[in-house]
Design a protein around this motif. Structure first.
Motif, short mmCIF file in Angstrom:
data_model
loop_
_atom_site.label_atom_id
_atom_site.label_comp_id
_atom_site.label_asym_id
_atom_site.label_seq_id
_atom_site.Cartn_x
_atom_site.Cartn_y
_atom_site.Cartn_z
N SER A 1 46.81 27.53 37.57
CA SER A 1 47.06 29.12 37.76
C SER A 1 48.05 29.43 36.58
CB SER A 1 47.77 29.31 39.03
OG SER A 1 48.24 30.54 39.34
N PHE A 2 48.93 28.71 36.27
CA PHE A 2 49.84 28.75 35.21
C PHE A 2 49.04 29.08 33.70
CE2 PHE A 2 52.13 27.05 31.49
CZ PHE A 2 53.36 27.86 31.61
N PHE A 3 48.07 28.07 33.55
CA PHE A 3 47.27 28.21 32.56
C PHE A 3 46.53 29.48 32.49
CE2 PHE A 3 46.80 23.45 31.39
CZ PHE A 3 48.05 23.47 30.75
N ASN A 4 45.94 29.87 33.54
CA ASN A 4 44.95 31.12 33.66
C ASN A 4 45.78 32.30 33.49
OD1 ASN A 4 42.68 32.64 34.31
ND2 ASN A 4 43.47 32.66 36.63
N ARG A 5 47.00 32.35 34.23
CA ARG A 5 47.89 33.56 34.04
C ARG A 5 48.34 33.81 32.60
NH1 ARG A 5 50.85 31.97 37.75
NH2 ARG A 5 52.56 31.42 36.79
N HIS A 6 48.62 32.88 32.02
CA HIS A 6 49.47 32.91 30.83
C HIS A 6 48.62 33.05 29.53
CE1 HIS A 6 53.56 33.25 32.34
NE2 HIS A 6 53.21 32.28 33.27
N SER A 7 47.13 32.80 29.94
CA SER A 7 46.31 32.85 28.92
C SER A 7 45.27 34.00 28.80
CB SER A 7 45.23 31.67 28.68
OG SER A 7 44.63 31.51 29.94
N GLN A 8 45.60 34.97 29.86
CA GLN A 8 44.77 36.30 29.91
C GLN A 8 45.39 37.15 28.83
OE1 GLN A 8 44.39 37.53 33.94
NE2 GLN A 8 43.27 35.62 34.59
N ASN A 9 46.58 37.50 28.60
CA ASN A 9 47.01 38.42 27.84
C ASN A 9 47.76 38.17 26.62
OD1 ASN A 9 46.43 40.60 29.77
ND2 ASN A 9 48.34 40.05 30.82
N CYS A 10 47.82 36.88 26.34
CA CYS A 10 48.41 36.33 25.11
C CYS A 10 47.68 34.86 24.99
CB CYS A 10 49.78 36.01 25.25
SG CYS A 10 50.79 35.46 23.93
N THR A 11 47.56 34.58 23.63
CA THR A 11 47.00 33.35 23.24
C THR A 11 47.89 31.99 23.84
OG1 THR A 11 45.82 34.10 21.46
CG2 THR A 11 46.08 31.92 21.48
N LEU A 12 47.45 31.27 24.50
CA LEU A 12 48.25 30.05 24.70
C LEU A 12 47.94 28.92 24.34
CD1 LEU A 12 50.63 29.14 26.75
CD2 LEU A 12 48.91 28.94 28.67
N ILE A 13 48.69 28.39 23.60
CA ILE A 13 48.53 27.13 22.74
C ILE A 13 49.06 25.96 23.42
CG2 ILE A 13 48.49 25.92 20.63
CD1 ILE A 13 48.62 28.94 19.59
N VAL A 14 48.56 24.96 23.85
CA VAL A 14 49.16 23.60 24.47
C VAL A 14 48.78 22.55 23.82
CG1 VAL A 14 49.00 22.34 26.62
CG2 VAL A 14 48.65 24.80 26.80
N ASP A 15 50.02 21.85 23.40
CA ASP A 15 49.92 20.21 22.80
C ASP A 15 49.74 19.37 23.89
OD1 ASP A 15 50.27 18.01 21.77
OD2 ASP A 15 52.41 18.33 21.18
N TRP A 16 48.55 19.04 24.23
CA TRP A 16 48.15 18.11 25.35
C TRP A 16 48.44 16.63 24.89
CZ3 TRP A 16 48.21 18.96 30.00
CH2 TRP A 16 47.78 18.10 30.87
N GLU A 17 49.13 16.10 25.63
CA GLU A 17 49.62 14.58 25.71
C GLU A 17 48.81 13.60 26.42
OE1 GLU A 17 53.63 14.36 26.35
OE2 GLU A 17 54.06 15.94 24.98
N GLY A 18 47.45 14.13 26.86
CA GLY A 18 46.75 13.02 27.57
C GLY A 18 45.28 13.21 27.13
N SER B 1 49.97 18.58 14.77
CA SER B 1 50.44 18.38 13.36
C SER B 1 49.70 19.15 12.48
CB SER B 1 50.55 17.19 13.01
OG SER B 1 49.45 16.42 12.76
N THR B 2 48.62 19.70 12.84
CA THR B 2 47.48 20.08 11.76
C THR B 2 47.49 21.81 12.06
OG1 THR B 2 45.62 20.15 13.63
CG2 THR B 2 45.64 18.41 12.15
N ASN B 3 48.62 22.11 12.42
CA ASN B 3 48.60 23.68 12.42
C ASN B 3 49.95 24.29 11.89
OD1 ASN B 3 50.44 24.21 14.85
ND2 ASN B 3 48.96 23.10 15.68
N ASP B 4 50.12 25.40 12.18
CA ASP B 4 51.58 26.25 11.65
C ASP B 4 52.39 26.79 12.90
OD1 ASP B 4 49.53 28.10 11.55
OD2 ASP B 4 50.30 29.17 9.80
N PHE B 5 52.02 26.49 14.13
CA PHE B 5 52.68 27.23 15.31
C PHE B 5 53.67 26.60 15.55
CE2 PHE B 5 47.77 27.05 16.03
CZ PHE B 5 47.49 28.33 15.98
N VAL B 6 54.77 27.42 16.07
CA VAL B 6 56.19 27.03 16.73
C VAL B 6 55.96 26.90 17.94
CG1 VAL B 6 58.34 28.01 16.65
CG2 VAL B 6 57.12 28.61 14.77
N PHE B 7 56.07 25.53 18.32
CA PHE B 7 56.16 25.08 19.82
C PHE B 7 57.43 25.22 20.50
CE2 PHE B 7 52.44 23.22 18.06
CZ PHE B 7 51.56 23.31 19.05
N ASN B 8 57.45 25.50 21.76
CA ASN B 8 58.63 25.50 22.54
C ASN B 8 58.54 24.23 23.40
OD1 ASN B 8 60.80 26.14 24.25
ND2 ASN B 8 60.01 28.22 24.84
#
Length: 139
Positions: free
Chosen positions: A94-111, A23-30
């Motif tokens: 692997s998912f996190f690794n692959r998708h954070s190499q060429n683009c910033t990957l922002i994750v709302d972590w629920e744990g 809630s402290t940012n202005d990103f659009v989450f999917n």
């Protein structure tokens, strides 16, 4: 936002940002859980569910890229619980690794988070995701 900018300015190999309070940012989450579950329900063959889920996930991710005026292109995801489902056979590291190499990957972590480990739900009863070797920042 300054922590994110400082992290990205170090030119890390991966650009993974874990948010504990989105809630402290202005990103659009999917909502990846909603999107992927909708895609999976259209597949009536349970023997091919992991292959179908993998293809649907890639399609969803490819359509999720947004542009932020300061950090540039990013993908922001929330509701990642579905990625932990054993039947889908998704390797989250692997998912996190692959998708954070060429683009910033922002994750709302629920744990819970403990240095380089993410715990889905809790340390005691959750699935462990090891981020060792993946450049990331926790905010």
């Amino acid at each position: 936002m300054n922590h994110i900018i400082n992290f990205l300015n170090t030119n890390p190999r991966n650009r993974l940002i874990i948010l504990q309070d989105p809630s402290t940012n202005d990103f659009v989450f999917n909502d990846i859980g909603f999107e992927l579950s909708n895609a999976i329900t259209s597949n009536s063959n349970p023997t091919q569910i992991s292959m179908f889920a993998s293809e649907a996930l890639e399609s969803i991710i490819n359509g999720s890229e947004k542009t932020h005026p300061i950090i540039g292109n990013y993908i922001a995801l929330r509701n990642l619980g579905i990625l932990m489902e054993e039947a889908l056979k998704i390797n989250i590291q692997s998912f996190f690794n692959r998708h954070s190499q060429n683009c910033t990957l922002i994750v709302d972590w629920e744990g819970e988070i403990d240095q380089t480990k993410l715990y889905f739900l809790s340390k005691k009863n959750g699935k462990i995701i090891d981020l060792k070797g993946i450049s990331h920042i926790v905010i």
